[in-house]
Write a protein that holds these residues in place. Structure first.
Motif, PDB file in Angstrom:
ATOM      1  N   GLU A  44       0.832  -1.212   0.000  1.00  0.00           N
ATOM      2  CA  GLU A  44       0.000   0.000   0.000  1.00  0.00           C
ATOM      3  C   GLU A  44       0.859   1.251   0.000  1.00  0.00           C
ATOM      4  OE1 GLU A  44      -2.994   0.428   2.948  1.00  0.00           O
ATOM      5  OE2 GLU A  44      -3.793  -1.599   2.660  1.00  0.00           O
ATOM      6  N   SER A  45       1.891   1.263   0.852  1.00  0.00           N
ATOM      7  CA  SER A  45       2.760   2.423   0.952  1.00  0.00           C
ATOM      8  C   SER A  45       3.473   2.691  -0.364  1.00  0.00           C
ATOM      9  CB  SER A  45       3.786   2.197   2.067  1.00  0.00           C
ATOM     10  OG  SER A  45       4.741   3.238   2.099  1.00  0.00           O
ATOM     11  N   LYS A  48       1.032   4.141  -3.026  1.00  0.00           N
ATOM     12  CA  LYS A  48       0.695   5.543  -2.770  1.00  0.00           C
ATOM     13  C   LYS A  48       1.837   6.479  -3.164  1.00  0.00           C
ATOM     14  CE  LYS A  48      -2.832   5.007   0.825  1.00  0.00           C
ATOM     15  NZ  LYS A  48      -3.269   3.692   0.366  1.00  0.00           N
ATOM     16  N   ASP A  51       2.405   7.662  -7.016  1.00  0.00           N
ATOM     17  CA  ASP A  51       1.556   8.634  -7.711  1.00  0.00           C
ATOM     18  C   ASP A  51       2.359   9.841  -8.177  1.00  0.00           C
ATOM     19  OD1 ASP A  51       2.034   9.888  -5.303  1.00  0.00           O
ATOM     20  OD2 ASP A  51      -0.039  10.522  -4.984  1.00  0.00           O
ATOM     21  N   ASN A  94      -3.693   5.378  -6.297  1.00  0.00           N
ATOM     22  CA  ASN A  94      -3.147   5.856  -5.021  1.00  0.00           C
ATOM     23  C   ASN A  94      -4.092   5.664  -3.852  1.00  0.00           C
ATOM     24  OD1 ASN A  94      -4.841   7.813  -6.137  1.00  0.00           O
ATOM     25  ND2 ASN A  94      -3.815   9.489  -5.064  1.00  0.00           N
ATOM     26  N   GLU A  95      -5.333   5.248  -4.106  1.00  0.00           N
ATOM     27  CA  GLU A  95      -6.280   4.971  -3.023  1.00  0.00           C
ATOM     28  C   GLU A  95      -6.390   3.475  -2.718  1.00  0.00           C
ATOM     29  OE1 GLU A  95      -7.664   7.307  -1.223  1.00  0.00           O
ATOM     30  OE2 GLU A  95      -6.628   8.812  -2.424  1.00  0.00           O
TER      31      GLU A  95
END
Length: 245
Positions: A44-45, A48, A51, A94-95
């Motif tokens: 996840e990191s 994000k 982006d 990015n979400e």
């Protein structure tokens, strides 16, 4: 489904082998690979942070990701028309949130379960065929939004040596896309006949998940290649011993 996918290679800057992950990227050690938290958080990191441009890895920002050409063949039950897309822009990565990320070093497989709340496609389109029993044709601008898109993505890796370092490469990938809902709009359908366009698009929206099921394998194969390409851009530059702590 057959597809033709072209990615804008100029979007990625050439960089030498032996790069290191940026300091902001979370890493897991081998003891944490069975953890239910470390890998999902790390992935996840990383998503994000992608982006925006990451010069250290030679990557431009992926919001949006531009795909110059994407062709998905007709379905078998509902969508009897080839879908031709150009200048497609993808956004919403990015979400992304991931509930599962399992890596098995013995079998060299990675299995992910992630959700993109709002996955947006903006494009130029061209179609000429049939939807149900209706002849459909037109070309123009359009957009599609996948809501709460459950992504199940798996990778099979190989290993190779380069300048004394060992790297992963992707041998195979598989993607399952299961959106909860889809919305879309095609402009200039039926060469600008707004009444006919609104009527046909209304029918499609009322049955949108059935429509998607008829062509989903083409999208899954195409976007699976997209995700694999992005991932491989990192893997080919960062050796295995720098991916993990």
């Amino acid at each position: 489904m057959k597809y033709l996918l072209t990615i804008l290679f100029a979007s990625f800057i050439t960089i030498s082998f032996g790069a290191k992950l940026p300091a902001g990227f979370k890493k897991c050690n081998f003891k944490q690979l069975s953890s239910h938290t470390c890998l999902p958080q790390a992935i996840e990191s990383a998503i994000k942070q992608m982006d925006r441009p990451i010069k250290k890895l030679g990557l431009v920002g992926l919001e949006p990701l531009v795909i110059p050409s994407l062709i998905v063949d007709a379905g078998s039950q509902i969508v009897h028309t080839q879908q031709i897309y150009k200048n497609m822009k993808l956004s919403g990565f990015n979400e992304t949130t991931c509930s599962k990320a399992e890596f098995n070093y013995t079998t060299k497989t990675l299995n992910l379960e992630c959700v993109v709340p709002r996955f947006l496609m903006e494009f130029l389109y061209e179609i000429n065929g049939k939807f149900l029993m209706i002849s459909v044709y037109g070309k123009g601008t359009g957009w599609t939004v996948f809501f709460d898109n459950h992504l199940e993505l798996s990778f099979q890796f190989g290993e190779y040596e380069k300048k004394g370092k060992t790297y992963f490469n992707i041998l195979h990938q598989h993607l399952n896309m299961r959106p909860k809902d889809i919305d879309f709009r095609l402009e200039n359908l039926f060469d600008g006949d707004e009444e006919m366009s609104d009527r046909v698009q209304k029918i499609a929206k009322e049955n949108i998940l059935d429509v998607y099921d008829d062509v989903k394998s083409g999208y899954e194969e195409a976007f699976g290649k997209v995700f694999a390409y992005i991932f491989e851009e990192i893997l080919e530059k960062v050796p295995i011993d720098d991916i993990f702590d």
